[in-house]
Design a protein around this motif. Structure first.
Motif, PDB file in Angstrom:
ATOM      1  N   GLN A  24       0.835  -1.203   0.000  1.00 18.83           N
ATOM      2  CA  GLN A  24       0.000   0.000   0.000  1.00 18.83           C
ATOM      3  C   GLN A  24       0.869   1.252   0.000  1.00 18.83           C
ATOM      4  OE1 GLN A  24      -2.540  -0.705   3.444  1.00 18.83           O
ATOM      5  NE2 GLN A  24      -4.275  -1.184   2.117  1.00 18.83           N
ATOM      6  N   SER A  25       1.979   1.199   0.757  1.00 15.40           N
ATOM      7  CA  SER A  25       2.887   2.339   0.805  1.00 15.40           C
ATOM      8  C   SER A  25       3.507   2.593  -0.563  1.00 15.40           C
ATOM      9  CB  SER A  25       3.984   2.072   1.842  1.00 15.40           C
ATOM     10  OG  SER A  25       4.912   3.134   1.867  1.00 15.40           O
ATOM     11  N   LYS A  26       3.881   1.527  -1.269  1.00 16.97           N
ATOM     12  CA  LYS A  26       4.457   1.668  -2.600  1.00 16.97           C
ATOM     13  C   LYS A  26       3.438   2.238  -3.581  1.00 16.97           C
ATOM     14  CE  LYS A  26       6.799  -1.814  -4.178  1.00 16.97           C
ATOM     15  NZ  LYS A  26       7.205  -3.205  -4.467  1.00 16.97           N
ATOM     16  N   LEU A  27       2.200   1.761  -3.494  1.00 15.30           N
ATOM     17  CA  LEU A  27       1.159   2.257  -4.385  1.00 15.30           C
ATOM     18  C   LEU A  27       0.892   3.737  -4.136  1.00 15.30           C
ATOM     19  CD1 LEU A  27      -1.384  -0.724  -4.316  1.00 15.30           C
ATOM     20  CD2 LEU A  27      -0.054   0.064  -6.292  1.00 15.30           C
ATOM     21  N   GLU A  28       0.923   4.125  -2.868  1.00 16.53           N
ATOM     22  CA  GLU A  28       0.689   5.518  -2.514  1.00 16.53           C
ATOM     23  C   GLU A  28       1.818   6.399  -3.045  1.00 16.53           C
ATOM     24  OE1 GLU A  28      -1.318   8.748  -1.162  1.00 16.53           O
ATOM     25  OE2 GLU A  28      -2.038   6.667  -1.157  1.00 16.53           O
ATOM     26  N   LEU A  29       3.053   5.919  -2.897  1.00 21.03           N
ATOM     27  CA  LEU A  29       4.197   6.694  -3.379  1.00 21.03           C
ATOM     28  C   LEU A  29       4.164   6.813  -4.902  1.00 21.03           C
ATOM     29  CD1 LEU A  29       6.798   8.166  -2.559  1.00 21.03           C
ATOM     30  CD2 LEU A  29       8.022   5.995  -2.847  1.00 21.03           C
ATOM     31  N   GLU A  30       3.765   5.737  -5.576  1.00 23.06           N
ATOM     32  CA  GLU A  30       3.673   5.788  -7.035  1.00 23.06           C
ATOM     33  C   GLU A  30       2.629   6.821  -7.468  1.00 23.06           C
ATOM     34  OE1 GLU A  30       2.410   2.996 -10.833  1.00 23.06           O
ATOM     35  OE2 GLU A  30       2.791   2.052  -8.896  1.00 23.06           O
ATOM     36  N   LYS A  31       1.494   6.844  -6.780  1.00 22.35           N
ATOM     37  CA  LYS A  31       0.458   7.825  -7.101  1.00 22.35           C
ATOM     38  C   LYS A  31       0.962   9.253  -6.854  1.00 22.35           C
ATOM     39  CE  LYS A  31      -3.058   8.288  -4.325  1.00 22.35           C
ATOM     40  NZ  LYS A  31      -4.330   8.034  -3.591  1.00 22.35           N
ATOM     41  N   GLU A  32       1.704   9.433  -5.754  1.00 16.11           N
ATOM     42  CA  GLU A  32       2.245  10.757  -5.433  1.00 16.11           C
ATOM     43  C   GLU A  32       3.274  11.198  -6.467  1.00 16.11           C
ATOM     44  OE1 GLU A  32       3.745  10.414  -1.487  1.00 16.11           O
ATOM     45  OE2 GLU A  32       1.774  10.382  -0.541  1.00 16.11           O
ATOM     46  N   MET A  33       4.042  10.240  -6.992  1.00 17.74           N
ATOM     47  CA  MET A  33       5.019  10.577  -8.035  1.00 17.74           C
ATOM     48  C   MET A  33       4.326  11.136  -9.271  1.00 17.74           C
ATOM     49  SD  MET A  33       8.195   7.883  -8.286  1.00 17.74           S
ATOM     50  CE  MET A  33       7.170   6.424  -8.474  1.00 17.74           C
ATOM     51  N   ARG A  34       3.243  10.480  -9.657  1.00 17.59           N
ATOM     52  CA  ARG A  34       2.522  10.932 -10.851  1.00 17.59           C
ATOM     53  C   ARG A  34       1.937  12.325 -10.646  1.00 17.59           C
ATOM     54  NH1 ARG A  34       2.192   6.697 -14.333  1.00 17.59           N
ATOM     55  NH2 ARG A  34       2.589   4.627 -13.446  1.00 17.59           N
ATOM     56  N   TYR A  35       1.347  12.544  -9.480  1.00 19.97           N
ATOM     57  CA  TYR A  35       0.830  13.875  -9.170  1.00 19.97           C
ATOM     58  C   TYR A  35       1.967  14.893  -9.077  1.00 19.97           C
ATOM     59  CZ  TYR A  35      -3.760  11.851  -8.071  1.00 19.97           C
ATOM     60  OH  TYR A  35      -4.975  11.213  -8.142  1.00 19.97           O
ATOM     61  N   GLY A  36       3.095  14.441  -8.499  1.00 20.51           N
ATOM     62  CA  GLY A  36       4.236  15.339  -8.337  1.00 20.51           C
ATOM     63  C   GLY A  36       4.785  15.823  -9.666  1.00 20.51           C
ATOM     64  N   ARG A  39       2.452  18.440 -10.976  1.00 21.20           N
ATOM     65  CA  ARG A  39       2.486  19.689 -10.200  1.00 21.20           C
ATOM     66  C   ARG A  39       3.846  20.373 -10.214  1.00 21.20           C
ATOM     67  NH1 ARG A  39      -0.912  16.643  -6.063  1.00 21.20           N
ATOM     68  NH2 ARG A  39       1.085  15.999  -5.156  1.00 21.20           N
ATOM     69  N   GLY A  40       4.803  19.814 -10.916  1.00 25.56           N
ATOM     70  CA  GLY A  40       6.125  20.450 -11.020  1.00 25.56           C
ATOM     71  C   GLY A  40       6.968  20.328  -9.768  1.00 25.56           C
ATOM     72  N   GLU A  41       6.827  19.221  -9.039  1.00 26.42           N
ATOM     73  CA  GLU A  41       7.575  19.056  -7.793  1.00 26.42           C
ATOM     74  C   GLU A  41       8.994  18.531  -8.014  1.00 26.42           C
ATOM     75  OE1 GLU A  41       3.537  18.003  -5.206  1.00 26.42           O
ATOM     76  OE2 GLU A  41       5.123  16.511  -5.420  1.00 26.42           O
ATOM     77  N   PHE A  42       9.263  17.959  -9.192  1.00 24.60           N
ATOM     78  CA  PHE A  42      10.599  17.446  -9.464  1.00 24.60           C
ATOM     79  C   PHE A  42      11.499  18.579  -9.956  1.00 24.60           C
ATOM     80  CE2 PHE A  42       7.988  13.664  -9.587  1.00 24.60           C
ATOM     81  CZ  PHE A  42       8.784  12.734  -8.943  1.00 24.60           C
ATOM     82  N   GLN A  43      12.763  18.479  -9.613  1.00 17.89           N
ATOM     83  CA  GLN A  43      13.716  19.524  -9.982  1.00 17.89           C
ATOM     84  C   GLN A  43      15.072  18.900 -10.309  1.00 17.89           C
ATOM     85  OE1 GLN A  43      15.341  21.170  -5.769  1.00 17.89           O
ATOM     86  NE2 GLN A  43      13.163  21.608  -6.134  1.00 17.89           N
ATOM     87  N   GLU A  70       5.158  17.064   1.680  1.00 16.18           N
ATOM     88  CA  GLU A  70       5.109  16.655   3.085  1.00 16.18           C
ATOM     89  C   GLU A  70       6.425  16.051   3.575  1.00 16.18           C
ATOM     90  OE1 GLU A  70       1.848  13.967   3.345  1.00 16.18           O
ATOM     91  OE2 GLU A  70       0.335  15.489   2.872  1.00 16.18           O
ATOM     92  N   ARG A  71       7.114  15.326   2.718  1.00 14.49           N
ATOM     93  CA  ARG A  71       8.340  14.632   3.128  1.00 14.49           C
ATOM     94  C   ARG A  71       9.599  15.454   2.907  1.00 14.49           C
ATOM     95  NH1 ARG A  71       7.273   8.398   1.092  1.00 14.49           N
ATOM     96  NH2 ARG A  71       4.985   8.473   1.141  1.00 14.49           N
ATOM     97  N   GLY A  72       9.484  16.592   2.270  1.00 11.17           N
ATOM     98  CA  GLY A  72      10.659  17.418   2.009  1.00 11.17           C
ATOM     99  C   GLY A  72      11.413  16.966   0.777  1.00 11.17           C
ATOM    100  N   LEU A  73      12.692  17.334   0.703  1.00 11.08           N
ATOM    101  CA  LEU A  73      13.507  17.025  -0.468  1.00 11.08           C
ATOM    102  C   LEU A  73      13.903  15.555  -0.452  1.00 11.08           C
ATOM    103  CD1 LEU A  73      14.836  18.443  -2.941  1.00 11.08           C
ATOM    104  CD2 LEU A  73      16.922  18.609  -1.563  1.00 11.08           C
ATOM    105  N   LEU A  74      13.511  14.828  -1.498  1.00  9.47           N
ATOM    106  CA  LEU A  74      13.799  13.402  -1.598  1.00  9.47           C
ATOM    107  C   LEU A  74      14.876  13.157  -2.643  1.00  9.47           C
ATOM    108  CD1 LEU A  74      10.188  11.888  -1.498  1.00  9.47           C
ATOM    109  CD2 LEU A  74      11.753  12.308   0.412  1.00  9.47           C
ATOM    110  N   PHE A  75      15.803  12.228  -2.324  1.00  3.44           N
ATOM    111  CA  PHE A  75      16.875  11.884  -3.233  1.00  3.44           C
ATOM    112  C   PHE A  75      16.455  10.691  -4.099  1.00  3.44           C
ATOM    113  CE2 PHE A  75      18.818  14.505  -0.135  1.00  3.44           C
ATOM    114  CZ  PHE A  75      19.933  15.072  -0.733  1.00  3.44           C
ATOM    115  N   PRO A  76      17.131  10.478  -5.217  1.00  2.00           N
ATOM    116  CA  PRO A  76      16.714   9.433  -6.167  1.00  2.00           C
ATOM    117  C   PRO A  76      16.556   8.038  -5.582  1.00  2.00           C
ATOM    118  CG  PRO A  76      18.346  10.853  -7.178  1.00  2.00           C
ATOM    119  CD  PRO A  76      18.271  11.263  -5.745  1.00  2.00           C
ATOM    120  N   ASN A  77      17.402   7.679  -4.597  1.00  2.00           N
ATOM    121  CA  ASN A  77      17.298   6.324  -4.042  1.00  2.00           C
ATOM    122  C   ASN A  77      15.972   6.085  -3.339  1.00  2.00           C
ATOM    123  OD1 ASN A  77      18.172   8.177  -2.007  1.00  2.00           O
ATOM    124  ND2 ASN A  77      18.753   6.478  -0.708  1.00  2.00           N
TER     125      ASN A  77
END
Length: 276
Positions: A24-36, A39-43, A70-77
């Protein structure tokens, strides 16, 4: 099902409710990535590529960051492995290439000295049938000189596959440079390295960081540098963090380095103000 596939050859597994929260956590993160992405959250962050022989910055490796609300700056790993697994890496990689071309064009418009920009390309992205067309479209739209773009691939690319070789040849014909990232950690045969249209080998940071205290790693780095010289290939040593490492690499003919000793990855504005 996915847990069974990852269980080292075991093709069956009894259901366990402890799997559920993780999935469930992985599915949630995948959904957040798509929204991100929407929304221009990647840099993009840029780490300088330093020439020892001229004491100048000749380019940068471009790295992705995710400014999560919510989680702040996330690194690729944190998110790339899931992006690879879900194949979201394809639209994410497409965005990255376009953004790199846009940023290079922006700096050129501002009349900064042009530098090369190196971009990591995943296997899934590299083998996607639309990859080459999308690459050419990005270069054309932002009028980026292909000579200043370098694509970093890993030894996981199936070098014996005729389609993969054709893609590499097409990239070279476009005038784009090709480098093999994390060299020394994969399984590619040296005969492929000799035949491939590759310009640069990037020595994995794991060897560089420990080479002054680990004789095997030191010998391996020396061997890669010697081999690259014989094959007329450039070499970049990653993960340089100590002056002693820099001096050793210079003595052994390595002209290009990157690492925290030179500079950490930074946002485009900070990179421009310090290095351009």
């Amino acid at each position: 099902m996915y847990a069974a596939k990852k269980s080292h050859g075991k093709r069956w597994l009894f259901y366990d409710e402890t799997y559920l929260p993780a999935e469930q956590s992985k599915l949630e993160l995948e959904k957040e990535m798509r929204y991100g992405l929407e929304r221009g959250e990647f840099q993009l962050h840029f780490q300088p590529l330093y020439r020892i022989d001229t004491n100048t910055v000749s380019g940068a490796e471009v790295l992705m960051r995710w400014e999560h609300p919510e989680r702040g700056l996330l690194f690729p790993n944190t998110f790339i492995p899931l992006a690879e697994e879900s194949r979201f890496i394809i639209p994410l990689g497409r965005w990255m290439i376009r953004e790199v071309c846009r940023q290079w064009s922006c700096w050129k418009t501002q009349e900064y000295e042009p530098i090369s920009l190196a971009v990591n390309i995943s296997v899934n992205q590299f083998l996607h049938p639309d990859f080459l067309a999308e690459l050419e479209d990005a270069l054309r739209e932002y009028e980026m000189d292909p000579a200043y773009l370098e694509l970093e691939i890993t030894e996981n690319i199936p070098f014996s596959d005729s389609y993969a070789i054709a893609v590499l040849e097409h990239i070279k014909q476009l005038g784009i440079r090709i480098s093999i990232d994390d060299f020394g950690t994969g399984y590619s045969s040296l005969q492929y390295i000799q035949r491939l249209p590759v310009h640069t080998l990037k020595i994995d940071r794991a060897f560089v960081c420990d080479m002054m205290h680990n004789r095997n790693n030191k010998v391996l780095v020396e061997t890669i540098l010697l081999m690259a010289k014989q094959l007329d290939l450039d070499v970049v040593a990653e993960g340089v963090e100590e002056q002693e490492q820099l001096e050793f690499l210079k003595e052994n003919g390595c002209a290009l380095v990157q690492g925290y000793l030179i500079g950490k990855p930074t946002e485009a504005v900070l990179f421009r103000s310090k290095w351009l």
